[in-house]
Design an enzyme around this catalytic site. Structure first.
Site, PDB file in Angstrom:
ATOM      1  N   ASP A  13       0.785  -1.238   0.000  1.00 46.24           N
ATOM      2  CA  ASP A  13       0.000   0.000   0.000  1.00 46.24           C
ATOM      3  C   ASP A  13       0.818   1.289   0.000  1.00 46.24           C
ATOM      4  OD1 ASP A  13      -1.806  -2.026   0.457  1.00 46.24           O
ATOM      5  OD2 ASP A  13      -2.711  -1.169   2.235  1.00 46.24           O
ATOM      6  N   CYS A  56      -4.507  -5.660  -3.569  1.00 48.59           N
ATOM      7  CA  CYS A  56      -3.462  -6.614  -3.221  1.00 48.59           C
ATOM      8  C   CYS A  56      -3.431  -7.890  -4.055  1.00 48.59           C
ATOM      9  CB  CYS A  56      -3.596  -6.948  -1.736  1.00 48.59           C
ATOM     10  SG  CYS A  56      -2.333  -8.059  -1.103  1.00 48.59           S
ATOM     11  N   ASP A 229       2.942  -3.574  -3.664  1.00 49.84           N
ATOM     12  CA  ASP A 229       1.942  -4.264  -4.475  1.00 49.84           C
ATOM     13  C   ASP A 229       1.075  -3.298  -5.272  1.00 49.84           C
ATOM     14  OD1 ASP A 229       0.716  -3.327  -2.157  1.00 49.84           O
ATOM     15  OD2 ASP A 229      -0.075  -5.256  -1.531  1.00 49.84           O
ATOM     16  N   HIS A 230       0.722  -2.124  -4.688  1.00 42.75           N
ATOM     17  CA  HIS A 230      -0.135  -1.138  -5.364  1.00 42.75           C
ATOM     18  C   HIS A 230      -0.070   0.157  -4.564  1.00 42.75           C
ATOM     19  CE1 HIS A 230      -2.838  -1.996  -2.088  1.00 42.75           C
ATOM     20  NE2 HIS A 230      -2.759  -3.286  -2.396  1.00 42.75           N
TER      21      HIS A 230
END
Length: 546
Positions: A13, A56, A229-230
């Site tokens: 995140d 995720c 992840d993002h």
């Protein structure tokens, strides 16, 4: 050839909110990340790296397979997809090539992970447990420090979670570089400062892992990769197919083999990591992998590996939606298939978080203003767009001129050529790779698990001649394994472990079968196919010489 070791260090995140991205990503100068800054100086910093999804599990499925989630069916958040049989997981390929493969410990790859994929997938997994000092290793470490849930801990718990952040390194809420689509209030300034403190805590953890590599004398022959992840766990980032939902930090270091201090502006997917690791290790990249290797021979950077990057948003929790996006070096285009649904669609978990709740309160305040005959003034137009009850069918943003994506150019005649060019790029991508998100999820589930039952993996065919064991798979896409350890009951996984697909440990050590093997004691063999129920154990008794 002595194969390089590989260590993946990932976090949750975050955007490129690291000091080494100052001047590249808006607000990165606010960050205090000395260890990651040092890693970037020793390696390659990718300035335009993008996740395949803004949440995720779909994003991680792309990284571990090297495939677009929409192509292999892993696009819906927290599902158990059954990818095509030629899709392979990177650690399984590395293990077959002789690597000691570990994962500590998070998975969330959208599949039930066969226990044979890793040598060790547990909180104790570490390269230090490899069988010999000469065994090459692929070790994955997944830190949870920056997960969105940590932003909203109570004060005592947050202090404990950031125990390694010195007072001098704490981030002041008053200095938080809020983007224009966030309200300038205590909730968002506090969340942003905490987000940055958590990144500093995570940076300390990264420094510890690199120090362990140095202590063990293996850093010089180890590829160290850092990725998220993002995007950040706040509204209009995580869960949104926009720049802040998909833009990632990505750093790759290999002393004396890769460039140092390089900032690469070419477009890359984090999905490209799987083929990149195989190429750097001198291993063949499977044809089914859709990512591209970012380095060529002798560690040289591959110029312009991607003309575009692609991504998508699908079901997230109970929020069912579908958007697709394409990015070139200047513009981002987003196609929303359900424009009648809000972008900030109700989802039980995030709607309980303070930043989401703050947006909901502001929207309610504006409704009350209207009820009094007043013009809404609780939010700006950019903030109001976050909680709007619908969204444009198409969005086009000039990222270089408008990095926060506040001006939609899709209806601007001056940008018609850009719009049509990116429309065509997205259409071509879908035509080439397919889009399983267009199929109702219930239909996919019935295709994968007829009647709700997982298909069974057929047991392997076994041959034992002169003490040499040969196995043959009878189900396409099967992994085969053998062990001398007697059968044991696997521990019952928790609900969360089941959701993220962690293998249930049974106390046995499985060897991945890659070819005929000499055996001198009783063993058991087994077959796994991702998405299928594994086969039963087959006992193999070695005849006693007479």
């Amino acid at each position: 050839m002595r194969r390089p070791n590989i260590v993946w260090i990932s976090t949750h995140d975050i955007n490129p909110d690291l000091g080494c991205y100052a001047g590249v990503w808006p607000g990165a100068e606010y960050a205090r990340t000395p260890n990651l800054d040092a890693l970037a100086r020793r390696g390659v910093r990718f300035d335009n790296a993008f996740a395949a999804a803004p949440i995720c599990a779909p994003a991680r499925s792309a990284i571990i397979t090297g495939c677009f989630p929409t192509s292999i069916g892993t696009m819906h958040m927290r599902s158990k997809a059954v990818p095509p049989p030629d899709v392979r997981l990177l650690p399984e390929i590395m293990r077959a090539a002789g690597y000691y493969c570990t994962n500590n410990w998070f998975t969330d790859f959208q599949v039930d992970l066969p226990e044979i994929v890793f040598d060790d997938c547990s909180p104790e997994a570490h390269w230090r447990n490899r069988p010999t000092a000469e065994t090459p290793f692929f070790a994955m470490f997944h830190g949870m420090a920056t997960h969105e849930s940590q932003l909203y801990l109570d004060d005592d718990a947050f202090a404990a979670a950031t125990a390694h952040v010195a007072e001098a390194d704490r981030h002041l809420p008053a200095d938080a570089p809020l983007p224009p689509y966030y309200p300038d209030d205590e909730v968002f300034r506090t969340a942003w400062a905490r987000y940055s403190d958590l990144i500093t805590e995570m940076d300390h953890w990264v420094g510890g892992l690199v120090a362990e590599l140095e202590e063990d004398g293996v850093l010089e022959n180890t590829i160290v990769v850092f990725w998220s992840d993002h995007g950040k766990g706040m509204p209009r980032a995580k869960r949104w197919p926009n720049e802040a939902g998909l833009r990632e930090p990505l750093i790759v270091s290999w002393p004396d083999r890769l460039p140092t201090g390089a900032g690469v502006t070419d477009l890359v997917h984090t999905m490209d990591l799987a083929p990149t690791m195989l190429a750097l290790a001198g291993l063949e990249v499977p044809e089914a992998m859709q990512g591209v290797a970012l380095f060529g021979g002798e560690g040289a950077l591959r110029p312009q590996p991607n003309e575009f990057t692609f991504g998508g948003r699908d079901r997230q929790g109970e929020a069912d939606d579908r958007s697709r996006t394409v990015r070139d070096p200047r513009f981002r285009y987003i196609r929303n298939y359900f424009p009648d649904k809000p972008a900030m669609i109700h989802t039980e978990y995030p709607d309980r978080l303070p930043t989401w709740a703050a947006f909901r309160r502001l929207a309610s305040d504006e409704c009350q203003q209207r009820a009094r005959g007043e013009l809404p003034s609780a939010m700006t137009a950019a903030q109001r767009a976050v909680v709007a009850q619908s969204k444009p069918s198409e969005e086009l943003y000039d990222i270089l001129a408008d990095p926060h994506e506040t001006v939609n150019l899709a209806a601007e005649p001056a940008h018609l050529d850009d719009l049509e060019r990116l429309r065509a790029a997205l259409d071509s991508w879908i035509l080439e790779y397919g889009d399983l998100g267009a199929i109702p999820e219930s239909d996919l589930e019935e295709r994968w698990r007829p009647g709700g039952r997982r298909p069974a993996t057929e047991p392997p065919e076994v041959a034992l001649e002169a003490g040499v064991l040969s196995l043959r798979a009878t189900t396409p896409g099967t992994l085969l394994g053998w062990t001398p350890d007697e059968p044991a009951s696997a521990a019952e996984p928790s609900s969360f472990q089941s959701e993220i697909g962690l293998p249930a440990p049974d106390g046995r050590s499985w060897n991945l079968y890659t070819g005929p093997v000499a055996v001198g004691q009783p063993i058991w063999v087994k077959a796994w196919r991702i998405g299928f129920a594994p086969s039963d154990d087959i006992p193999v008794r070695v005849p006693v010489p007479v």
